[in-house]
Design a protein around this motif. Structure first.
Motif, mmCIF file in Angstrom:
data_model
loop_
_atom_site.group_PDB
_atom_site.id
_atom_site.type_symbol
_atom_site.label_atom_id
_atom_site.label_comp_id
_atom_site.label_asym_id
_atom_site.label_seq_id
_atom_site.Cartn_x
_atom_site.Cartn_y
_atom_site.Cartn_z
ATOM 1 N N GLY A 194 0.835 -1.199 0.000
ATOM 2 C CA GLY A 194 0.000 0.000 0.000
ATOM 3 C C GLY A 194 0.865 1.241 0.000
ATOM 4 O O GLY A 194 2.090 1.163 0.095
ATOM 5 N N TRP A 195 0.226 2.405 -0.114
ATOM 6 C CA TRP A 195 0.978 3.663 -0.071
ATOM 7 C C TRP A 195 1.606 3.830 1.305
ATOM 8 O O TRP A 195 0.953 3.621 2.314
ATOM 9 N N SER A 196 2.872 4.207 1.332
ATOM 10 C CA SER A 196 3.496 4.499 2.618
ATOM 11 C C SER A 196 3.616 6.005 2.793
ATOM 12 O O SER A 196 3.260 6.539 3.826
ATOM 13 N N ASP A 197 4.095 6.703 1.797
ATOM 14 C CA ASP A 197 4.194 8.161 1.792
ATOM 15 C C ASP A 197 4.304 8.554 0.323
ATOM 16 O O ASP A 197 5.405 8.546 -0.228
ATOM 17 N N PHE A 198 3.162 8.828 -0.300
ATOM 18 C CA PHE A 198 3.109 9.059 -1.744
ATOM 19 C C PHE A 198 4.287 9.893 -2.211
ATOM 20 O O PHE A 198 4.591 10.899 -1.584
ATOM 21 N N PRO A 199 5.034 9.495 -3.215
ATOM 22 C CA PRO A 199 4.771 8.427 -4.177
ATOM 23 C C PRO A 199 5.367 7.074 -3.785
ATOM 24 O O PRO A 199 5.448 6.167 -4.601
ATOM 25 N N TRP A 200 5.779 6.933 -2.545
ATOM 26 C CA TRP A 200 6.376 5.676 -2.089
ATOM 27 C C TRP A 200 5.297 4.639 -1.781
ATOM 28 O O TRP A 200 4.286 4.951 -1.159
ATOM 29 N N VAL A 201 5.563 3.415 -2.205
ATOM 30 C CA VAL A 201 4.709 2.266 -1.912
ATOM 31 C C VAL A 201 5.503 1.378 -0.974
ATOM 32 O O VAL A 201 6.732 1.312 -1.053
ATOM 33 N N GLY A 202 4.840 0.699 -0.071
ATOM 34 C CA GLY A 202 5.563 -0.141 0.872
ATOM 35 C C GLY A 202 4.811 -1.399 1.219
ATOM 36 O O GLY A 202 3.686 -1.626 0.764
ATOM 37 N N GLY A 203 5.453 -2.213 2.017
ATOM 38 C CA GLY A 203 4.850 -3.454 2.470
ATOM 39 C C GLY A 203 5.805 -4.204 3.378
ATOM 40 O O GLY A 203 6.833 -3.687 3.809
ATOM 41 N N LYS A 204 5.424 -5.434 3.692
ATOM 42 C CA LYS A 204 6.263 -6.339 4.481
ATOM 43 C C LYS A 204 6.920 -7.304 3.510
ATOM 44 O O LYS A 204 6.302 -7.704 2.524
ATOM 45 N N PHE A 205 8.171 -7.673 3.768
ATOM 46 C CA PHE A 205 8.838 -8.572 2.840
ATOM 47 C C PHE A 205 9.476 -9.754 3.556
ATOM 48 O O PHE A 205 9.790 -9.691 4.745
ATOM 49 N N VAL A 206 9.657 -10.805 2.790
ATOM 50 C CA VAL A 206 10.443 -11.959 3.210
ATOM 51 C C VAL A 206 11.504 -12.138 2.134
ATOM 52 O O VAL A 206 11.185 -12.355 0.960
ATOM 53 N N ALA A 207 12.757 -12.008 2.533
ATOM 54 C CA ALA A 207 13.862 -12.109 1.577
ATOM 55 C C ALA A 207 14.125 -13.564 1.210
ATOM 56 O O ALA A 207 13.926 -14.468 2.019
ATOM 57 N N THR A 208 14.567 -13.741 -0.013
ATOM 58 C CA THR A 208 15.038 -15.051 -0.453
ATOM 59 C C THR A 208 16.558 -15.062 -0.303
ATOM 60 O O THR A 208 17.157 -14.032 0.020
ATOM 61 N N LYS A 209 17.145 -16.192 -0.557
ATOM 62 C CA LYS A 209 18.605 -16.243 -0.558
ATOM 63 C C LYS A 209 19.089 -15.408 -1.741
ATOM 64 O O LYS A 209 18.620 -15.582 -2.859
ATOM 65 N N MET A 210 19.975 -14.459 -1.465
ATOM 66 C CA MET A 210 20.446 -13.566 -2.522
ATOM 67 C C MET A 210 21.956 -13.450 -2.482
ATOM 68 O O MET A 210 22.588 -13.768 -1.470
ATOM 69 N N ASP A 211 22.496 -12.990 -3.565
ATOM 70 C CA ASP A 211 23.928 -12.739 -3.676
ATOM 71 C C ASP A 211 24.353 -11.780 -2.564
ATOM 72 O O ASP A 211 23.644 -10.812 -2.266
ATOM 73 N N SER A 212 25.486 -12.031 -1.955
ATOM 74 C CA SER A 212 25.936 -11.210 -0.829
ATOM 75 C C SER A 212 26.149 -9.755 -1.232
ATOM 76 O O SER A 212 25.896 -8.843 -0.443
ATOM 77 N N GLN A 213 26.563 -9.510 -2.472
ATOM 78 C CA GLN A 213 26.784 -8.137 -2.914
ATOM 79 C C GLN A 213 25.452 -7.375 -3.018
ATOM 80 O O GLN A 213 25.382 -6.200 -2.663
ATOM 81 N N ILE A 214 24.396 -8.039 -3.448
ATOM 82 C CA ILE A 214 23.080 -7.405 -3.504
ATOM 83 C C ILE A 214 22.589 -7.115 -2.090
ATOM 84 O O ILE A 214 22.068 -6.042 -1.803
ATOM 85 N N HIS A 215 22.790 -8.063 -1.185
ATOM 86 C CA HIS A 215 22.384 -7.856 0.214
ATOM 87 C C HIS A 215 23.129 -6.667 0.808
ATOM 88 O O HIS A 215 22.526 -5.806 1.463
#
Length: 100
Positions: free
Chosen positions: A22-43
């Motif tokens: 949903g909108w967090s502070d227009f124009p920003w959209v936000g939510g809750k996330f669950v991360a997947t395993k990702m490359d350490s450089q991206i993290h």
């Protein structure tokens, strides 16, 4: 609680699943996330972006990461359509995400 799942992608790599979008502070959209395993450089990049976003100066410095990591970020909606976004701000400790 909104259980509709969106997906955060860098190029075609799944980075996180997102709910409660949903909108967090227009124009920003936000939510809750669950991360997947990702490359350490991206993290590391995403942690750096979060840290810089919380300072008074914001992101005045160029990220000390390869420039190709800053592009090709997408949100995939439940219907499969993709929206290109700027690099998102993920707060790993709070489990929240914002993008525009």
């Amino acid at each position: 609680m909104n259980d509709v799942i969106h997906r955060l992608l860098w190029r075609d790599q799944l980075i996180a699943t997102i709910t409660n979008v949903g909108w967090s502070d227009f124009p920003w959209v936000g939510g809750k996330f669950v991360a997947t395993k990702m490359d350490s450089q991206i993290h590391e990049l995403l942690e750096w972006i979060d840290c810089k976003s919380k300072t008074d100066d914001g992101m005045v410095d160029d990220p000390p990461f390869p420039e190709e990591l800053l592009d090709d970020w997408y949100i995939e909606k439940p219907d499969g359509s993709k929206i290109e976004i700027m690099i998102p701000v993920l707060d790993f400790s709070a489990g929240t995400i914002e993008w525009r």
